[in-house]
Scaffold this active site. Structure first.
Site, PDB file in Angstrom:
ATOM      1  N   GLY A   9     -45.692   1.056 -72.308  1.00 51.67           N
ATOM      2  CA  GLY A   9     -45.075   1.452 -71.038  1.00 51.67           C
ATOM      3  C   GLY A   9     -46.134   2.001 -70.095  1.00 51.67           C
ATOM      4  O   GLY A   9     -45.878   2.891 -69.281  1.00 51.67           O
ATOM      5  N   ALA A  11     -47.561   1.071 -67.491  1.00 45.57           N
ATOM      6  CA  ALA A  11     -47.439   0.984 -66.022  1.00 45.57           C
ATOM      7  C   ALA A  11     -46.347   1.909 -65.484  1.00 45.57           C
ATOM      8  O   ALA A  11     -46.115   1.942 -64.279  1.00 45.57           O
ATOM      9  CB  ALA A  11     -47.146  -0.461 -65.622  1.00 45.57           C
ATOM     10  N   GLY A  12     -45.688   2.638 -66.367  1.00 49.59           N
ATOM     11  CA  GLY A  12     -44.604   3.524 -65.925  1.00 49.59           C
ATOM     12  C   GLY A  12     -45.127   4.850 -65.397  1.00 49.59           C
ATOM     13  O   GLY A  12     -46.341   5.083 -65.315  1.00 49.59           O
ATOM     14  N   ARG A  90     -31.273   4.363 -70.623  1.00 47.11           N
ATOM     15  CA  ARG A  90     -29.819   4.179 -70.568  1.00 47.11           C
ATOM     16  C   ARG A  90     -29.423   3.899 -69.125  1.00 47.11           C
ATOM     17  O   ARG A  90     -29.813   4.618 -68.216  1.00 47.11           O
ATOM     18  CB  ARG A  90     -29.109   5.452 -71.051  1.00 47.11           C
ATOM     19  CG  ARG A  90     -27.608   5.285 -71.202  1.00 47.11           C
ATOM     20  CD  ARG A  90     -26.966   6.626 -71.465  1.00 47.11           C
ATOM     21  NE  ARG A  90     -27.242   7.112 -72.805  1.00 47.11           N
ATOM     22  CZ  ARG A  90     -26.489   6.845 -73.878  1.00 47.11           C
ATOM     23  NH1 ARG A  90     -25.419   6.096 -73.755  1.00 47.11           N
ATOM     24  NH2 ARG A  90     -26.800   7.342 -75.049  1.00 47.11           N
ATOM     25  N   ASN A 103     -33.485  -0.597 -77.950  1.00 47.04           N
ATOM     26  CA  ASN A 103     -34.678   0.111 -78.407  1.00 47.04           C
ATOM     27  C   ASN A 103     -35.131  -0.355 -79.785  1.00 47.04           C
ATOM     28  O   ASN A 103     -36.325  -0.364 -80.070  1.00 47.04           O
ATOM     29  CB  ASN A 103     -34.452   1.623 -78.334  1.00 47.04           C
ATOM     30  CG  ASN A 103     -34.644   2.110 -76.910  1.00 47.04           C
ATOM     31  OD1 ASN A 103     -35.707   1.901 -76.339  1.00 47.04           O
ATOM     32  ND2 ASN A 103     -33.616   2.686 -76.318  1.00 47.04           N
ATOM     33  N   ASP A 157     -40.175  20.331 -74.591  1.00 44.60           N
ATOM     34  CA  ASP A 157     -39.139  21.365 -74.744  1.00 44.60           C
ATOM     35  C   ASP A 157     -39.793  22.700 -75.098  1.00 44.60           C
ATOM     36  O   ASP A 157     -39.408  23.758 -74.595  1.00 44.60           O
ATOM     37  CB  ASP A 157     -38.154  20.958 -75.852  1.00 44.60           C
ATOM     38  CG  ASP A 157     -37.596  19.560 -75.637  1.00 44.60           C
ATOM     39  OD1 ASP A 157     -36.936  19.344 -74.617  1.00 44.60           O
ATOM     40  OD2 ASP A 157     -37.853  18.683 -76.474  1.00 44.60           O
ATOM     41  N   HIS A 185     -34.783  15.690 -79.793  1.00 46.84           N
ATOM     42  CA  HIS A 185     -35.200  15.816 -78.388  1.00 46.84           C
ATOM     43  C   HIS A 185     -34.045  15.321 -77.520  1.00 46.84           C
ATOM     44  O   HIS A 185     -33.977  14.166 -77.118  1.00 46.84           O
ATOM     45  CB  HIS A 185     -36.461  14.996 -78.097  1.00 46.84           C
ATOM     46  CG  HIS A 185     -36.754  14.930 -76.625  1.00 46.84           C
ATOM     47  ND1 HIS A 185     -37.115  16.041 -75.898  1.00 46.84           N
ATOM     48  CD2 HIS A 185     -36.705  13.918 -75.742  1.00 46.84           C
ATOM     49  CE1 HIS A 185     -37.278  15.690 -74.632  1.00 46.84           C
ATOM     50  NE2 HIS A 185     -37.021  14.404 -74.512  1.00 46.84           N
TER      51      HIS A 185
HETATM   52  P1  NDP Z   1     -41.182   6.850 -67.616  1.00 49.32           P
HETATM   53  O1  NDP Z   1     -42.623   6.548 -67.799  1.00 49.32           O
HETATM   54  O2  NDP Z   1     -40.788   7.877 -66.630  1.00 49.32           O
HETATM   55  O3  NDP Z   1     -40.498   7.224 -69.012  1.00 49.32           O
HETATM   56  C1  NDP Z   1     -40.763   6.468 -70.171  1.00 49.32           C
HETATM   57  C2  NDP Z   1     -39.928   6.969 -71.318  1.00 49.32           C
HETATM   58  O4  NDP Z   1     -40.235   8.321 -71.611  1.00 49.32           O
HETATM   59  C3  NDP Z   1     -38.425   6.919 -71.097  1.00 49.32           C
HETATM   60  O5  NDP Z   1     -37.818   6.435 -72.286  1.00 49.32           O
HETATM   61  C4  NDP Z   1     -38.067   8.368 -70.869  1.00 49.32           C
HETATM   62  O6  NDP Z   1     -36.762   8.659 -71.336  1.00 49.32           O
HETATM   63  C5  NDP Z   1     -39.039   9.026 -71.808  1.00 49.32           C
HETATM   64  N1  NDP Z   1     -39.184  10.469 -71.627  1.00 49.32           N
HETATM   65  C6  NDP Z   1     -39.327  11.346 -72.630  1.00 49.32           C
HETATM   66  N2  NDP Z   1     -39.431  12.575 -72.200  1.00 49.32           N
HETATM   67  C7  NDP Z   1     -39.339  12.513 -70.875  1.00 49.32           C
HETATM   68  C8  NDP Z   1     -39.364  13.473 -69.864  1.00 49.32           C
HETATM   69  N3  NDP Z   1     -39.477  14.736 -70.103  1.00 49.32           N
HETATM   70  N4  NDP Z   1     -39.265  13.077 -68.596  1.00 49.32           N
HETATM   71  C9  NDP Z   1     -39.133  11.788 -68.322  1.00 49.32           C
HETATM   72  N5  NDP Z   1     -39.092  10.822 -69.239  1.00 49.32           N
HETATM   73  C10 NDP Z   1     -39.187  11.180 -70.509  1.00 49.32           C
HETATM   74  O7  NDP Z   1     -40.405   5.507 -67.291  1.00 49.32           O
HETATM   75  P2  NDP Z   1     -40.751   4.340 -66.296  1.00 49.32           P
HETATM   76  O8  NDP Z   1     -39.476   3.588 -66.119  1.00 49.32           O
HETATM   77  O9  NDP Z   1     -41.542   4.803 -65.130  1.00 49.32           O
HETATM   78  O10 NDP Z   1     -41.754   3.442 -67.129  1.00 49.32           O
HETATM   79  C11 NDP Z   1     -41.414   2.851 -68.329  1.00 49.32           C
HETATM   80  C12 NDP Z   1     -42.378   1.695 -68.524  1.00 49.32           C
HETATM   81  O11 NDP Z   1     -42.182   1.214 -69.839  1.00 49.32           O
HETATM   82  C13 NDP Z   1     -42.125   0.536 -67.560  1.00 49.32           C
HETATM   83  O12 NDP Z   1     -43.356   0.175 -66.989  1.00 49.32           O
HETATM   84  C14 NDP Z   1     -41.634  -0.577 -68.493  1.00 49.32           C
HETATM   85  O13 NDP Z   1     -42.070  -1.852 -68.077  1.00 49.32           O
HETATM   86  C15 NDP Z   1     -42.269  -0.175 -69.775  1.00 49.32           C
HETATM   87  N6  NDP Z   1     -41.717  -0.678 -71.034  1.00 49.32           N
HETATM   88  C16 NDP Z   1     -42.644  -1.150 -71.896  1.00 49.32           C
HETATM   89  C17 NDP Z   1     -42.298  -1.621 -73.110  1.00 49.32           C
HETATM   90  C18 NDP Z   1     -43.356  -2.137 -73.992  1.00 49.32           C
HETATM   91  O14 NDP Z   1     -44.505  -1.752 -73.850  1.00 49.32           O
HETATM   92  N7  NDP Z   1     -43.021  -2.997 -74.938  1.00 49.32           N
HETATM   93  C19 NDP Z   1     -40.888  -1.669 -73.527  1.00 49.32           C
HETATM   94  C20 NDP Z   1     -39.979  -1.090 -72.564  1.00 49.32           C
HETATM   95  C21 NDP Z   1     -40.399  -0.617 -71.359  1.00 49.32           C
HETATM   96  P3  NDP Z   1     -35.484   8.691 -70.371  1.00 49.32           P
HETATM   97  O15 NDP Z   1     -35.226   7.270 -69.973  1.00 49.32           O
HETATM   98  O16 NDP Z   1     -34.434   9.275 -71.238  1.00 49.32           O
HETATM   99  O17 NDP Z   1     -35.880   9.562 -69.201  1.00 49.32           O
END
Ligand code: NDP
Length: 325
Positions: A9, A11-12, A90, A103, A157, A185
């Site tokens: 992930g 790029a997130g 979700r 997941n 947390d 968590h």
């Molecule tokens: P984020 O980078 O903001 O979050 C990523 C994950 O971290 C989510 O599941 C989020 O859960 C979790 N998380 C845990 N603790 C926290 C916290 N305190 N605050 C916020 N998030 C938390 O998500 P983005 O959507 O910006 O980026 C996700 C990236 O993952 C995208 O680029 C997508 O393409 C990629 N991705 C990659 C995969 C892979 O490498 N195979 C598979 C799936 C997605 P919650 O949703 O509950 O906030």
């Protein structure tokens, strides 16, 4: 020797807050060169390339290389530290079973790829939610990797609880020791002040019971939602910071006379069923987590811990029923 760190992930939002700190040496120390592997889903590869360009532009002395891929077998090949951030969020109207299945489709293959390709000393931290159960799924697909290498993050947390308590008692966070997060968590996690010490005295005895129950616990539990409300986006920098803290402590150890919180594979301690990935008070010595033993658990804490562990059991039963573990 260069340490390979894989971030999924990448790029997130959390990835963006995490990668620069890893490359600058804050994860493993200023003496340890790192190479980064950025795993993304195919549509996000271009965005990951953009992040990699910015990493290049920092000219980090410790950064030995960057790899970008959508193939877990490549991303985890020889990896020493795996930060599993990308997960299926979700979305409105989504059933829990759908969320867990989506997941499972991510963390099952990643666990298998870690099993088959990672370095012998691999350490895995799951950040993507539902983090504990995603870690359980990954672990169950990696039978050749020692179970204790799979962890999930409750350090955010923990840090949130430290900060709330420090503000209440008007002390620096460095005065607080032995705080613990128990369980999942999720909003059910239990921040325990009955063993925490401030200035050498039990924290729970320095705050009133009503504040502890009705303000402190819900504030820590709902902090993520409060940040979304204020910022218009979910917490990212603080989540990345906690991931850095978790791995740094795992590698470098906890200070003497203190502990931290991490979700690790239960050995049955404190009545948490063996094999569940649940948060405990933990110390880290020689690169290994150990659950702090022998703490007396009062009735209030017992009830809170049991509630969160029950949720973990429900999640485990659900992924078992779906054939994901
Ligand atoms: P984020 O980078 O903001 O979050 C990523 C994950 O971290 C989510 O599941 C989020 O859960 C979790 N998380 C845990 N603790 C926290 C916290 N305190 N605050 C916020 N998030 C938390 O998500 P983005 O959507 O910006 O980026 C996700 C990236 O993952 C995208 O680029 C997508 O393409 C990629 N991705 C990659 C995969 C892979 O490498 N195979 C598979 C799936 C997605 P919650 O949703 O509950 O906030």
């Amino acid at each position: 020797m260069t340490v390979k760190v894989t971030v999924t992930g990448a790029a997130g939002q959390i990835g963006y807050a995490l990668l620069f700190r890893i490359a600058s040496g804050q994860l493993l120390g200023a003496e340890t060169p790192v190479s980064l592997s950025l795993l993304e889903i195919t549509p996000a590869l271009k965005a990951a390339e953009g992040t990699a360009m910015e990493l290049d532009d920092c000219a980090f002395p410790l950064l030995q290389g960057i790899e970008i891929t959508d193939d877990p077998n490549v991303a985890f090949d020889g990896t020493n530290v795996a930060l599993l951030v990308g997960a299926r969020p979700r979305t409105a109207g989504m059933e829990r079973g759908d969320l867990l299945s989506a997941n499972g489709g991510i963390f099952g293959p990643q666990g298998r790829a870690i099993n088959d390709h990672a370095a012998d000393d691999v350490r895995v931290l799951v950040v993507g939610n539902p983090a504990n159960t995603n870690a359980l799924i990954a672990r169950s697909h990696a039978p050749d990797v020692p179970a204790d290498r799979f962890t999930a993050m409750t350090r955010l947390d923990h840090n949130r609880a430290l900060s709330q308590l420090a503000a209440k008692l008007q002390v620096p966070v460095t005065e607080i020791r032995k705080l613990s997060i128990w369980g999942n968590h999720s909003p059910t996690m239990y921040p325990d002040l009955y063993h925490a010490e401030v200035g050498g005295k039990i924290a729970a005895e320095q705050v009133d019971g009503e504040w502890l129950r009705d303000t402190f616990i819900p504030t820590v539990a709902k902090r993520g939602a409060a940040i979304i409300e204020a910022r218009g986006a979910s917490s990212a920098a603080s989540a990345a910071n906690a991931a850095i803290d978790h791995v740094h402590t795992w590698v470098h150890g906890t200070p003497s006379g203190d502990w931290t919180s991490a979700a690790v594979v239960s050995d049955g301690s404190y009545g948490v069923p063996e094999g569940l990935i649940s948060s405990f008070p933990v110390t880290s010595t020689g690169g290994h987590w150990e659950i702090v033993q022998g703490l007396a658990i009062d009735a209030f804490s017992r009830e809170r811990i049991d509630l969160s562990v029950r949720e973990l059991l429900d999640e485990r039963d659900a992924v078992q029923a779906l054939g994901l573990i």
